[in-house]
Design an enzyme around this catalytic site. Structure first.
Site, short mmCIF file in Angstrom:
data_model
loop_
_atom_site.label_atom_id
_atom_site.label_comp_id
_atom_site.label_asym_id
_atom_site.label_seq_id
_atom_site.Cartn_x
_atom_site.Cartn_y
_atom_site.Cartn_z
CD GLN A 130 0.06 -11.94 10.03
OE1 GLN A 130 -0.55 -12.40 9.07
NE2 GLN A 130 1.23 -11.37 9.90
CB SER A 133 -2.92 -5.10 9.00
OG SER A 133 -1.95 -5.84 8.33
CD GLU A 249 2.28 -12.28 5.96
OE1 GLU A 249 2.86 -11.55 6.77
OE2 GLU A 249 1.08 -12.14 5.64
CD GLU A 369 3.54 -0.37 -4.85
OE1 GLU A 369 3.22 -1.27 -4.04
OE2 GLU A 369 2.87 -0.11 -5.86
C1 LIG Z 1 -5.76 -11.22 1.23
C2 LIG Z 1 -5.18 -10.46 2.39
C3 LIG Z 1 -5.08 -11.07 3.63
C4 LIG Z 1 -4.52 -10.37 4.72
N1 LIG Z 1 -4.46 -11.01 5.93
C5 LIG Z 1 -3.95 -10.33 6.99
C6 LIG Z 1 -3.95 -10.95 8.29
O1 LIG Z 1 -4.41 -12.08 8.47
N2 LIG Z 1 -3.44 -10.26 9.32
C7 LIG Z 1 -2.91 -9.00 9.17
O2 LIG Z 1 -2.44 -8.44 10.15
N3 LIG Z 1 -2.93 -8.36 7.96
C8 LIG Z 1 -3.44 -9.00 6.87
N4 LIG Z 1 -3.48 -8.38 5.64
C9 LIG Z 1 -3.03 -6.98 5.53
C10 LIG Z 1 -1.74 -6.78 4.76
O3 LIG Z 1 -0.63 -7.17 5.53
C11 LIG Z 1 -1.69 -5.29 4.38
O4 LIG Z 1 -2.71 -5.10 3.40
C12 LIG Z 1 -0.37 -4.87 3.82
O5 LIG Z 1 0.63 -4.87 4.80
C13 LIG Z 1 -0.47 -3.45 3.19
O6 LIG Z 1 -0.98 -2.53 4.10
P1 LIG Z 1 -2.23 -1.61 3.74
O7 LIG Z 1 -3.31 -2.46 3.14
O8 LIG Z 1 -2.55 -0.82 4.98
O9 LIG Z 1 -1.72 -0.63 2.60
P2 LIG Z 1 -0.90 0.72 2.77
O10 LIG Z 1 0.27 0.47 3.65
O11 LIG Z 1 -1.82 1.80 3.17
O12 LIG Z 1 -0.39 0.97 1.30
C14 LIG Z 1 -1.22 1.51 0.28
C15 LIG Z 1 -0.38 1.65 -0.97
O13 LIG Z 1 0.70 2.59 -0.74
C16 LIG Z 1 1.95 1.98 -1.05
N5 LIG Z 1 2.99 2.44 -0.11
C17 LIG Z 1 2.87 2.52 1.24
N6 LIG Z 1 4.05 2.93 1.78
C18 LIG Z 1 4.91 3.10 0.74
C19 LIG Z 1 6.29 3.50 0.65
N7 LIG Z 1 7.02 3.80 1.74
N8 LIG Z 1 6.86 3.55 -0.59
C20 LIG Z 1 6.14 3.23 -1.70
N9 LIG Z 1 4.84 2.86 -1.67
C21 LIG Z 1 4.23 2.78 -0.47
C22 LIG Z 1 1.72 0.48 -0.90
O14 LIG Z 1 2.62 -0.26 -1.66
C23 LIG Z 1 0.27 0.34 -1.40
O15 LIG Z 1 0.24 0.26 -2.80
C24 LIG Z 1 -4.04 -9.04 4.56
C25 LIG Z 1 -4.16 -8.41 3.31
C26 LIG Z 1 -4.73 -9.09 2.25
C27 LIG Z 1 -4.87 -8.36 0.95
#
Ligand SMILES: Cc1cc2nc3c(=O)[nH]c(=O)nc-3n(C[C@H](O)[C@H](O)[C@H](O)COP(=O)(O)OP(=O)(O)OC[C@H]3O[C@@H](n4cnc5c(N)ncnc54)[C@H](O)[C@@H]3O)c2cc1C
Length: 405
Positions: A130, A133, A249, A369
């Site tokens: 997928q 991200s 998902e 969140e």
């Molecule tokens: C084990 C694992 C497997 C994954 N596998 C995939 C995959 O196969 N394909 C894929 O595409 N993605 C994958 N992901 C990514 C996952 O979808 C993202 O980690 C997730 O969407 C969060 O995005 P980010 O890590 O960029 O965090 P961010 O969006 O940068 O967030 C950082 C922090 O800020 C907080 N935050 C952000 N916006 C807000 C808001 N508006 N209000 C309050 N708080 C907020 C969040 O809650 C978080 O605590 C995976 C992640 C993990 C951990």
């Protein structure tokens, strides 16, 4: 599930149990004595096992029959997960492809795409990943910047970076969300593509986690050529297509409670082995709280299943099951670590993987969140978060956000 099976469900359960009893000796051993250690060998063995599960009708349970599935409902899927867990054998390797991406292709893809891709995916011959991200597009997924440019002959050229891509290092294909129009508001200029992972210009780099595994990756696309028929669901309709994947998902993670082994009886039995902790009122109190949360999730899961069984799409409240299951299990992991001390993370500890892996699961499939925000706005009717990007073309957003900051 521990609701009583109907006679049909009971017959289905017996059929699966019979097949698993006959074939369980062929399953790869992933834990304990004799477990496979080499990562490539594990992937090979799990792909072959997925093929066997598909032959035995234990994969693609809810897929339509014409694409190799069983054409059954979500309750049969839960029964199948339970029987696989009961037999103590691994499930399918490509849970992302079969559980989330295939339903997206089935809902939005062309007939040619369904015929070409679904069969090899189901049998583990072609694993999928997928590609949603990005470094600056996780919670705010509609901010993706990977760009696909339309060519005169109708084909596309893709440039950009994805991150956290589970299984990309052995995937044959990925479902990728890209920006195809920067001059419209950000949710509107997106398109979903099928991308061959061995294409010229695709580079996959592994990321190693604290649990010791390297399940996910960064993926770079440097002017990658895509055919016109790589588009899934129409040009500019990528956001709607992505929402289908995200819904599957969240439901998959939220309903996966028992299958993932987050079971309060198991937690309690680990703690009960320690004579002091067994009697400690604080430990008992915490365990009671965790058990009641996980029990509440189980009933929320029944509600989601009922909606699915009636052909309805579960609402945003389904995301709360994911939040509760992960936070309950994380609290249980912390409690077990408090009771067992450093032994909880020893190599041979049955808890080491869970304790180090769970914090990551808080982000996967939507963070707590974000899911709570969604429930607040769409279930409880609370005021929406202020949005600076509404109606503004994506190409103008960075400068506006910069000016407002
Ligand atoms: C084990 C694992 C497997 C994954 N596998 C995939 C995959 O196969 N394909 C894929 O595409 N993605 C994958 N992901 C990514 C996952 O979808 C993202 O980690 C997730 O969407 C969060 O995005 P980010 O890590 O960029 O965090 P961010 O969006 O940068 O967030 C950082 C922090 O800020 C907080 N935050 C952000 N916006 C807000 C808001 N508006 N209000 C309050 N708080 C907020 C969040 O809650 C978080 O605590 C995976 C992640 C993990 C951990």
């Amino acid at each position: 599930m521990d609701l009583e099976d109907t006679p049909e469900q009971s017959a289905y359960r017996s059929q699966l149990r019979g097949w698993l009893e006959e074939h369980r000796s062929e399953a790869p051993v992933l834990d304990g004595p004799g477990a496979l250690k080499d990562e490539d060998e594990i992937v090979r063995a799990r792909r072959a096992w997925q093929g066997k599960l598909a032959e035995g009708a234990l994969a693609g349970v809810t897929w339509p029959k014409e694409y190799g599935g069983q054409g059954l409902g979500p309750i049969e899927q839960v029964i199948c997960n339970q029987e696989i867990a009961r037999a103590k054998v691994p499930g399918i390797l490509d849970a992302i492809g079969v559980g989330m991406l295939a339903p997206t292709i089935i809902a939005h893809g062309s007939e040619e795409q369904k015929t070409r891709y679904l069969g090899p995916m189901l049998h583990g011959d072609e694993v999928w990943c997928q590609l949603f991200s990005e470094p600056a597009a996780g919670s705010d997924l509609a901010a993706v910047q990977a760009k696909a440019r339309l060519q005169d002959d109708g084909s596309w050229r893709l440039t950009g970076q994805k991150v956290w891509t589970t299984n990309a290092h052995f995937a044959s294909y990925g479902l990728l969300l890209a920006r195809t129009d920067s001059d419209v508001p950000k949710h509107k200029g997106l398109t979903m593509f099928i991308v061959p992972m061995d294409g010229a210009g695709v580079t996959v780099r592994g990321l190693r986690q604290i649990s010791g595994e390297a399940e996910f990756n960064e993926v770079f696309f440097d002017d990658v050529a895509l055919d016109a028929d790589a588009v899934v669901g129409g040009v500019g309709s990528g956001w709607g297509t992505a929402l289908t994947t995200l819904m599957y998902e969240r439901v998959t993670i939220g309903l996966g409670g028992e299958g993932m082994g987050y079971n309060s009886i198991r937690f309690a039995s680990a703690i009960a082995r320690d004579a002091h902790a067994r009697r400690d009122p604080e430990v008992r109190h915490q365990l009671g709280e965790i058990a009641s949360e996980l029990l509440a999730v189980r009933f929320t899961g029944y509600r989601t299943l009922t909606a699915l069984q009636k052909g309805q799409i579960p609402g945003p409240e389904a995301g709360l099951a994911k939040v509760t299951i992960v936070s309950g299990a994380t609290r249980a992991g912390d409690l077990i670590a408090d009771v067992l001390g450093p032994d909880a993370l020893a190599d041979d500890s049955e808890w080491a993987y869970m304790i180090s892996f769970l914090p990551g699961l808080k982000s996967a499939g939507g963070t707590e969140e974000i899911l709570r925000n969604t429930v607040g706005e769409r279930v409880l009717g609370l005021p929406a978060e202020p949005r600076l990007d509404k109606g503004i073309p994506f190409s103008e957003l960075r400068s506006k956000e910069g000016a407002a900051a």
